[in-house]
Write an enzyme that holds these catalytic residues in place. Structure first.
Site, short mmCIF file in Angstrom:
data_model
loop_
_atom_site.label_atom_id
_atom_site.label_comp_id
_atom_site.label_asym_id
_atom_site.label_seq_id
_atom_site.Cartn_x
_atom_site.Cartn_y
_atom_site.Cartn_z
N GLU A 1 0.85 -1.19 0.00
CA GLU A 1 0.00 0.00 0.00
C GLU A 1 0.88 1.24 0.00
O GLU A 1 1.65 1.46 0.94
CB GLU A 1 -0.91 0.00 1.24
CG GLU A 1 -1.73 1.25 1.42
CD GLU A 1 -2.70 1.48 0.26
OE1 GLU A 1 -2.49 2.48 -0.47
OE2 GLU A 1 -3.63 0.67 0.08
N ASP B 1 -8.74 1.33 -6.36
CA ASP B 1 -9.07 2.66 -6.87
C ASP B 1 -9.84 2.50 -8.17
O ASP B 1 -9.35 1.89 -9.12
CB ASP B 1 -7.78 3.45 -7.10
CG ASP B 1 -8.05 4.94 -7.28
OD1 ASP B 1 -9.06 5.29 -7.91
OD2 ASP B 1 -7.24 5.74 -6.80
N LYS C 1 -13.28 7.62 -14.64
CA LYS C 1 -13.31 8.20 -15.99
C LYS C 1 -12.72 7.23 -17.00
O LYS C 1 -11.67 6.63 -16.75
CB LYS C 1 -12.55 9.53 -16.01
CG LYS C 1 -13.19 10.61 -15.16
CD LYS C 1 -12.40 11.90 -15.22
CE LYS C 1 -13.06 12.97 -14.35
NZ LYS C 1 -12.29 14.24 -14.38
N THR D 1 -15.17 -4.22 4.85
CA THR D 1 -14.23 -3.12 5.03
C THR D 1 -14.96 -1.78 4.95
O THR D 1 -16.12 -1.70 4.56
CB THR D 1 -13.15 -3.15 3.93
OG1 THR D 1 -13.77 -2.85 2.67
CG2 THR D 1 -12.48 -4.53 3.86
N ARG D 2 -14.26 -0.72 5.29
CA ARG D 2 -14.85 0.62 5.23
C ARG D 2 -15.29 0.97 3.82
O ARG D 2 -16.28 1.68 3.62
CB ARG D 2 -13.87 1.66 5.76
CG ARG D 2 -12.66 1.89 4.87
CD ARG D 2 -11.64 2.79 5.52
NE ARG D 2 -11.15 2.19 6.76
CZ ARG D 2 -10.69 2.90 7.79
NH1 ARG D 2 -10.66 4.20 7.72
NH2 ARG D 2 -10.25 2.28 8.85
#
Length: 234
Positions: A95, A144, A148, A213-214
């Site tokens: 990460e 992520d 677009k 998860t969040r």
């Protein structure tokens, strides 16, 4: 694949995500200062390992246990959960977002899990130096989305990432993907099989050993439907 499309030994890579966010709390800075060094594998980056010599996962965990890889662990909920549930495996997480790394290190300290290793950087650097066939399971949870269309090439599910992932995964190893973005599901279904993975399942219900998860909770609050995909490395 042409050298233009994929360089297996890069000295420079474009990176499009965030490296840091809000100022870290004092406790989070303490986690990084006190704990992160012992959790990091060595010889990952080009600066440390210019010849890109393979690292030994056995040296990280002290034995030849199965090794799992989490790509972009966010706040670390899933990584710590899996490490605690499966103490017989070794869990490597990558990460680049330092705020997420700080959250993970705090969770590791609280949970007391010892079968984890943390690379606070790009997963591509880790895949460069992992030995061929060394990963038994890999996770890509709520990556992520780059919503677009012109940014879809930045997503993980592109040859630049999937070809190295295929190399480091063992034959028959499982690759799990969770996302709430329909176009990400479509791109995953299109690109992952091309890289040498067989689709096993596409479901709306999470795996039995999943922890919410969040990012999943945010998706559900915003009425987006998660999808859970499982592939096998062939």
């Amino acid at each position: 694949m042409s050298q233009k499309q994929f360089d297996p030994n890069p000295t420079h890579r474009n990176f499009y995500g965030r490296r840091s966010g809000k100022t870290l709390r004092r406790s989070q800075r303490g986690y990084l200062d006190e704990d992160l060094g012992a959790l990091q594998p060595t010889n990952i980056t080009v600066d440390e390992n210019p010849a890109r010599e393979p690292i030994d996962p056995g040296a990280i965990f002290g034995d030849d246990r199965p090794v799992w890889l989490e790509i972009g662990f966010g706040g670390g909920e899933h990584m710590v959960h899996m490490a605690a549930r499966y103490p017989e495996i070794g869990m490597i997480g990558c990460e680049p977002y330092i705020n997420g790394v700080a959250m993970l290190v705090g969770k590791i300290r609280k949970a007391g899990v010892g079968n984890v290793s943390v690379h606070p950087g790009d997963a591509r650097d880790m895949m460069d130096v992992l030995p061929e066939g060394s990963i038994s399971r890999a996770f890509l949870n709520y990556p992520d989305p780059w919503p677009k269309k012109r940014h879809h090439r930045r997503r993980f599910v592109t040859p630049e990432h999937l070809i190295p992932l295929h190399r480091v995964m063992a034959p028959g190893a499982e690759f799990r993907v969770a996302t709430d973005i329909p176009s990400y599901v479509r791109q995953t279904l299109s690109e992952v099989p091309k890289a040498g993975f067989l689709l096993e399942s596409l479901r709306a219900v999470a795996w039995p050993d999943w922890i919410s998860t969040r990012y999943e909770q945010k998706a559900l609050r915003e009425r987006r439907t998660p999808s859970y995909l499982s592939f096998r490395r062939i």
